[in-house]
Design a protein around this motif. Structure first.
Motif, PDB file in Angstrom:
ATOM      1  N   ARG A  53      39.307  48.225  54.511  1.00  0.00           N
ATOM      2  CA  ARG A  53      39.222  48.645  53.110  1.00  0.00           C
ATOM      3  C   ARG A  53      39.337  50.156  52.997  1.00  0.00           C
ATOM      4  NH1 ARG A  53      35.506  44.246  52.738  1.00  0.00           N
ATOM      5  NH2 ARG A  53      33.718  45.604  53.147  1.00  0.00           N
ATOM      6  N   GLN A  54      38.790  50.863  53.996  1.00  0.00           N
ATOM      7  CA  GLN A  54      38.925  52.315  53.996  1.00  0.00           C
ATOM      8  C   GLN A  54      40.386  52.717  54.168  1.00  0.00           C
ATOM      9  OE1 GLN A  54      37.067  54.437  57.274  1.00  0.00           O
ATOM     10  NE2 GLN A  54      36.632  56.179  55.956  1.00  0.00           N
ATOM     11  N   PHE A  55      41.134  51.993  55.005  1.00  0.00           N
ATOM     12  CA  PHE A  55      42.548  52.292  55.182  1.00  0.00           C
ATOM     13  C   PHE A  55      43.303  52.115  53.862  1.00  0.00           C
ATOM     14  CE2 PHE A  55      42.220  50.735  59.870  1.00  0.00           C
ATOM     15  CZ  PHE A  55      41.424  51.833  60.156  1.00  0.00           C
ATOM     16  N   MET A  56      42.920  51.104  53.099  1.00  0.00           N
ATOM     17  CA  MET A  56      43.550  50.891  51.792  1.00  0.00           C
ATOM     18  C   MET A  56      43.234  52.039  50.842  1.00  0.00           C
ATOM     19  SD  MET A  56      43.358  46.785  51.039  1.00  0.00           S
ATOM     20  CE  MET A  56      44.655  46.916  49.815  1.00  0.00           C
ATOM     21  N   GLN A  57      42.016  52.578  50.943  1.00  0.00           N
ATOM     22  CA  GLN A  57      41.668  53.737  50.119  1.00  0.00           C
ATOM     23  C   GLN A  57      42.510  54.940  50.505  1.00  0.00           C
ATOM     24  OE1 GLN A  57      37.445  54.292  50.539  1.00  0.00           O
ATOM     25  NE2 GLN A  57      36.924  52.503  49.298  1.00  0.00           N
ATOM     26  N   TYR A  58      42.716  55.146  51.820  1.00  0.00           N
ATOM     27  CA  TYR A  58      43.589  56.234  52.269  1.00  0.00           C
ATOM     28  C   TYR A  58      44.978  56.088  51.651  1.00  0.00           C
ATOM     29  CZ  TYR A  58      40.256  57.419  56.029  1.00  0.00           C
ATOM     30  OH  TYR A  58      39.156  57.798  56.740  1.00  0.00           O
ATOM     31  N   ALA A  59      45.501  54.853  51.723  1.00  0.00           N
ATOM     32  CA  ALA A  59      46.847  54.606  51.206  1.00  0.00           C
ATOM     33  C   ALA A  59      46.913  54.846  49.705  1.00  0.00           C
ATOM     34  CB  ALA A  59      47.275  53.174  51.533  1.00  0.00           C
ATOM     35  N   ALA A  60      45.876  54.399  48.978  1.00  0.00           N
ATOM     36  CA  ALA A  60      45.857  54.583  47.530  1.00  0.00           C
ATOM     37  C   ALA A  60      45.834  56.065  47.170  1.00  0.00           C
ATOM     38  CB  ALA A  60      44.649  53.867  46.922  1.00  0.00           C
ATOM     39  N   TRP A  61      45.023  56.853  47.889  1.00  0.00           N
ATOM     40  CA  TRP A  61      44.983  58.291  47.628  1.00  0.00           C
ATOM     41  C   TRP A  61      46.313  58.948  47.981  1.00  0.00           C
ATOM     42  CZ3 TRP A  61      41.850  60.552  44.504  1.00  0.00           C
ATOM     43  CH2 TRP A  61      40.553  60.088  44.326  1.00  0.00           C
ATOM     44  N   GLY A  62      46.933  58.487  49.078  1.00  0.00           N
ATOM     45  CA  GLY A  62      48.237  59.023  49.443  1.00  0.00           C
ATOM     46  C   GLY A  62      49.286  58.721  48.392  1.00  0.00           C
ATOM     47  N   GLY A  63      49.299  57.483  47.889  1.00  0.00           N
ATOM     48  CA  GLY A  63      50.234  57.135  46.827  1.00  0.00           C
ATOM     49  C   GLY A  63      49.969  57.922  45.558  1.00  0.00           C
ATOM     50  N   LEU A  64      48.700  58.163  45.254  1.00  0.00           N
ATOM     51  CA  LEU A  64      48.350  58.948  44.080  1.00  0.00           C
ATOM     52  C   LEU A  64      48.846  60.383  44.217  1.00  0.00           C
ATOM     53  CD1 LEU A  64      46.887  59.004  41.357  1.00  0.00           C
ATOM     54  CD2 LEU A  64      44.787  59.617  42.575  1.00  0.00           C
ATOM     55  N   ALA A  65      48.756  60.944  45.428  1.00  0.00           N
ATOM     56  CA  ALA A  65      49.269  62.298  45.658  1.00  0.00           C
ATOM     57  C   ALA A  65      50.769  62.364  45.381  1.00  0.00           C
ATOM     58  CB  ALA A  65      48.975  62.734  47.090  1.00  0.00           C
ATOM     59  N   CYS A  66      51.487  61.319  45.754  1.00  0.00           N
ATOM     60  CA  CYS A  66      52.927  61.273  45.491  1.00  0.00           C
ATOM     61  C   CYS A  66      53.195  61.173  43.995  1.00  0.00           C
ATOM     62  CB  CYS A  66      53.560  60.104  46.231  1.00  0.00           C
ATOM     63  SG  CYS A  66      53.456  60.227  48.029  1.00  0.00           S
ATOM     64  N   PHE A  67      52.386  60.400  43.284  1.00  0.00           N
ATOM     65  CA  PHE A  67      52.503  60.323  41.830  1.00  0.00           C
ATOM     66  C   PHE A  67      52.295  61.697  41.198  1.00  0.00           C
ATOM     67  CE2 PHE A  67      49.806  60.129  37.981  1.00  0.00           C
ATOM     68  CZ  PHE A  67      50.771  59.729  37.067  1.00  0.00           C
ATOM     69  N   VAL A  68      51.297  62.424  41.684  1.00  0.00           N
ATOM     70  CA  VAL A  68      51.033  63.767  41.160  1.00  0.00           C
ATOM     71  C   VAL A  68      52.234  64.677  41.426  1.00  0.00           C
ATOM     72  CG1 VAL A  68      49.602  65.829  41.430  1.00  0.00           C
ATOM     73  CG2 VAL A  68      48.538  63.567  41.326  1.00  0.00           C
ATOM     74  N   GLY A  69      52.833  64.574  42.631  1.00  0.00           N
ATOM     75  CA  GLY A  69      54.007  65.382  42.937  1.00  0.00           C
ATOM     76  C   GLY A  69      55.144  65.100  41.972  1.00  0.00           C
ATOM     77  N   THR A  70      55.397  63.831  41.701  1.00  0.00           N
ATOM     78  CA  THR A  70      56.451  63.463  40.753  1.00  0.00           C
ATOM     79  C   THR A  70      56.153  64.024  39.367  1.00  0.00           C
ATOM     80  OG1 THR A  70      56.923  61.422  41.967  1.00  0.00           O
ATOM     81  CG2 THR A  70      57.661  61.525  39.683  1.00  0.00           C
ATOM     82  N   SER A  71      54.910  63.917  38.934  1.00  0.00           N
ATOM     83  CA  SER A  71      54.527  64.377  37.598  1.00  0.00           C
ATOM     84  C   SER A  71      54.621  65.892  37.481  1.00  0.00           C
ATOM     85  CB  SER A  71      53.107  63.912  37.280  1.00  0.00           C
ATOM     86  OG  SER A  71      53.017  62.506  37.321  1.00  0.00           O
ATOM     87  N   VAL A  72      54.162  66.598  38.508  1.00  0.00           N
ATOM     88  CA  VAL A  72      54.250  68.065  38.491  1.00  0.00           C
ATOM     89  C   VAL A  72      55.704  68.505  38.391  1.00  0.00           C
ATOM     90  CG1 VAL A  72      53.912  70.129  39.904  1.00  0.00           C
ATOM     91  CG2 VAL A  72      52.070  68.457  39.686  1.00  0.00           C
TER      92      VAL A  72
END
Length: 309
Positions: A53-72
């Protein structure tokens, strides 16, 4: 802002007729989808431990960082109607270089190492990654062939594209681009190895900045309003956290799924770079500048992989 869908015929009939006309492509897409679903379901059955479950949290945060990059990257399009074509091609070349290096150093090579360690054979380890690459390429080829979408330069593609509003066609095109990037981030964190997931996430988030701007400016160039263009570009970035969760599910189960998943994500990203990003940078007579941008992006990703890996 046409999101309407024309009502002639049915999507099932359109896809059925298209599949009959292209049986090999339809078979490749169906086979790759079935394997992806099987790996994902099998992995979900094993994702019960707190560690997973922690690995899934890592992945979710990583995907969110990519979303932020796209938005910026997309936000400046509120004020900018266009940028010089040379600059856009150089930026996209830079993004392509980072994606190429990320595929090699953060996906394919770690996949071969993991496969070799699991099987005890260099040939078998490489074979698992090649299998994953083949599935990833078949998946992207099939989706590209059967999904209606539109590119600014080459126009509408895919079955039934005339039945979709133009905004939807652009959304589908961006989705085909962003989803494998998110999936790569998820696969990178599937075993909790930050030395793979962190540089990969950093690279994809950085290259999402020029991509986000290019997407928003493309939407503006075809007639959409500034706010609508930015919002659509930002919204498509949400596919990256979703892809990340799929990626960690694909490769987070039994041991052989990990190198296969790394190869799948690497193959999907290589397809996007070769099929879409690089050709896009070479359509306007700025091939040399785009290639220089690619080399800079590739070199930066190597440094990130060495520093953060």
């Amino acid at each position: 802002m046409d999101f309407s869908v024309q009502s002639k015929g049915s999507w099932w009939e359109i896809l059925r007729d298209h599949a009959k006309a292209h049986p090999l492509m339809a078979t490749a897409l169906l086979g790759s989808l079935l394997l992806v679903i099987a790996l994902f379901v099998q992995s979900l059955l094993l994702l019960e431990s707190p560690e997973q479950r922690q690995f899934m949290q890592y992945a979710a945060w990583g995907g969110l960082a990519c979303f932020v990059g796209t938005s910026v990257g997309a936000i400046p399009a509120l004020l900018l109607k266009a940028i010089p074509q040379k600059l856009e091609d150089a930026m996209l070349g830079f993004a392509a270089g980072m994606m190429l290096a990320a595929s090699a150093f953060s996906l394919l090579l770690p996949g071969i190492e993991a496969g070799t360690e699991i099987t005890g054979s260099n040939i078998a380890g490489g074979g698992l990654v090649i299998l994953g690459m083949a599935v990833g390429v078949a998946l992207m080829m099939g989706l590209d062939h059967f999904t209606p979408h539109e590119h600014a330069q080459i126009g509408p593609c895919g079955p039934g594209n005339e039945r979709c509003g133009r905004a939807w066609l652009f959304v589908f095109a961006i989705a085909l681009h962003n989803f494998p990037e998110g999936m790569a981030v998820g696969v990178g964190f599937a075993q909790g190895d930050v030395s793979i997931g962190l540089p990969l996430t950093t690279a994809i988030a950085l290259q999402d900045i020029p991509e986000g701007l290019a997407v928003a400016l493309t939407l503006r160039a075809v007639g959409f309003t500034p706010l609508f263009s930015v919002l659509v570009a930002c919204a498509t970035g949400l596919l990256e956290p979703l892809g990340a969760l799929l990626g960690v599910g694909l490769a987070g189960g039994f041991m052989l799924a990990y190198p296969i998943g790394l190869g799948l994500a690497g193959g999907a990203m290589l397809f996007v770079v070769s099929h879409e990003v690089i050709p896009e940078t070479h359509r306007n007579g700025h091939q040399m500048l785009a290639t220089q941008g690619l080399m800079v992006g590739f070199a930066l990703m190597m440094i990130l992989d060495t520093t953060l890996g």
